[in-house]
Design an enzyme around this catalytic site. Sequence first.
Site, PDB file in Angstrom:
ATOM      1  N   TRP A 208     -33.255  -6.359 -64.312  1.00  0.00           N
ATOM      2  CA  TRP A 208     -32.010  -6.675 -64.075  1.00  0.00           C
ATOM      3  C   TRP A 208     -31.238  -7.575 -64.894  1.00  0.00           C
ATOM      4  CZ3 TRP A 208     -28.148  -3.868 -63.967  1.00  0.00           C
ATOM      5  CH2 TRP A 208     -26.692  -4.308 -63.082  1.00  0.00           C
TER       6      TRP A 208
ATOM      7  N   GLY B 176     -23.711  -2.858 -57.889  1.00  0.00           N
ATOM      8  CA  GLY B 176     -23.572  -1.632 -58.856  1.00  0.00           C
ATOM      9  C   GLY B 176     -22.397  -0.716 -58.014  1.00  0.00           C
TER      10      GLY B 176
ATOM     11  N   LYS C 179     -28.438  -1.317 -48.546  1.00  0.00           N
ATOM     12  CA  LYS C 179     -28.678  -0.138 -49.141  1.00  0.00           C
ATOM     13  C   LYS C 179     -30.085   0.018 -49.776  1.00  0.00           C
ATOM     14  CE  LYS C 179     -28.503  -1.973 -53.747  1.00  0.00           C
ATOM     15  NZ  LYS C 179     -29.249  -1.683 -55.021  1.00  0.00           N
TER      16      LYS C 179
ATOM     17  N   ASP D  47     -23.347   2.592 -54.252  1.00  0.00           N
ATOM     18  CA  ASP D  47     -24.640   1.834 -54.610  1.00  0.00           C
ATOM     19  C   ASP D  47     -25.410   2.485 -53.602  1.00  0.00           C
ATOM     20  OD1 ASP D  47     -25.905  -0.037 -56.159  1.00  0.00           O
ATOM     21  OD2 ASP D  47     -25.105  -1.751 -54.923  1.00  0.00           O
TER      22      ASP D  47
ATOM     23  N   SER E  66     -35.168   4.112 -58.462  1.00  0.00           N
ATOM     24  CA  SER E  66     -35.126   3.244 -57.347  1.00  0.00           C
ATOM     25  C   SER E  66     -36.583   2.532 -57.026  1.00  0.00           C
ATOM     26  CB  SER E  66     -34.337   3.882 -56.191  1.00  0.00           C
ATOM     27  OG  SER E  66     -34.422   2.877 -55.153  1.00  0.00           O
TER      28      SER E  66
ATOM     29  N   ASN F 117     -37.112   0.785 -54.183  1.00  0.00           N
ATOM     30  CA  ASN F 117     -37.122   0.784 -53.176  1.00  0.00           C
ATOM     31  C   ASN F 117     -37.406   2.269 -52.543  1.00  0.00           C
ATOM     32  OD1 ASN F 117     -36.333  -2.107 -51.829  1.00  0.00           O
ATOM     33  ND2 ASN F 117     -34.968  -1.647 -53.511  1.00  0.00           N
TER      34      ASN F 117
ATOM     35  N   VAL G  80     -41.282  -5.805 -57.075  1.00  0.00           N
ATOM     36  CA  VAL G  80     -40.665  -6.364 -55.952  1.00  0.00           C
ATOM     37  C   VAL G  80     -39.932  -5.464 -55.195  1.00  0.00           C
ATOM     38  CG1 VAL G  80     -39.703  -8.176 -54.412  1.00  0.00           C
ATOM     39  CG2 VAL G  80     -41.076  -8.532 -56.273  1.00  0.00           C
TER      40      VAL G  80
ATOM     41  N   GLU H  75     -37.152  -5.211 -52.892  1.00  0.00           N
ATOM     42  CA  GLU H  75     -36.286  -6.050 -52.155  1.00  0.00           C
ATOM     43  C   GLU H  75     -36.102  -5.576 -50.467  1.00  0.00           C
ATOM     44  OE1 GLU H  75     -35.263  -9.142 -52.955  1.00  0.00           O
ATOM     45  OE2 GLU H  75     -34.567  -9.125 -55.043  1.00  0.00           O
TER      46      GLU H  75
END
Length: 333
Positions: free
Chosen positions: A15, A139, A194, A247, A257, A259, A282, A284
């Site tokens: 990012w 986003g 999210k 988002d 993604s 996550n 990671v 988050e």
Amino acid sequence: MKKDLQFAVIGGGSWGTAIVKMLTENVERIIWYMRDTDAIAHINSQQHNPKYLSSVELKTDRITLTNSLNTAVENATVLIFAIPSAFLNSELDKLSLSLSNKIIFSAIKGIVPETGLIVGEHFHETYAIPYKNIGVITGPCHAEEVALERLSYLTIACADASKAKLVAKGLQSSYIRTKISPDIIGTEYAAMLKNIYAIAAGIAHGLGYGDNFQSVLMSNAIREMKRFIKRVHHMKRNINNSAYLGDLLVTGYSTFSRNRMFGNMIGKGYTVKSAMLEMKMVAEGYYATKSAHDLNLKHPKPAKTPIIDAVYTILYNKSGARKTFKALTDKLD
């Protein structure tokens, strides 16, 4: 863009790399801080980040790279933080300079574990930075699609509209559309929540639930998000706007993604530790799950959050994912 205004991007991940790419479309000179000296040398000689978004050719003539956080802070007016929330505190411990005269924008989608606060609140409470000098970049937008220059949308939130417009102008391009918002707290909580719902979507996929269930899960997730954010920061907002619902959807459904990927591995039977080791990135949402769960319980009138509770039970109480999701299905509508 003001010629005397200097941007610094803090973080060398995907990012952070994407934000640098966006800024160099418009800004003549930016400072980029990352810890990895080998990556700095590689970027300077080869014009791309060897570890993240390596296909992106960077305009290194517009970038000053440094592995000194103090150097980056000293020479910039606007600091854009794009490092995992779990590492923010340890990075800031390296700082010997004051942040009091800086404009801070967070591109971090998580909670600072040491304080249990979203990033904007952390800077406000810990460093006494006024909210008018704090902003959020959110986003729906994946770094990988920025790398491919696919049309993407960003919401830039700040209590001071002029600062939001300034950062939005620096990031917009033919493939990046920007809009501004005054809802700094709500958009940042949405960006954090999210990731939890994306883990839930991943767990469901790993367990073998199909698209029909996923749609019900996401429908319930946006309503749960609305209840949660209303409890922590009540103001007029449209939860169906892209900074919230958009988002959520891209993080819950996209193959980019991390996550969702993490949740998918948990649903397939991985332990938290083994999933994190294999991902080498990671997620988050793992840290956000505990923070959101604890924050909600501390509220005088906790919001109804069955999805967050289910993910927390699986990740932190080590309950079986299949059994927990079977119970969750009876709470959704």
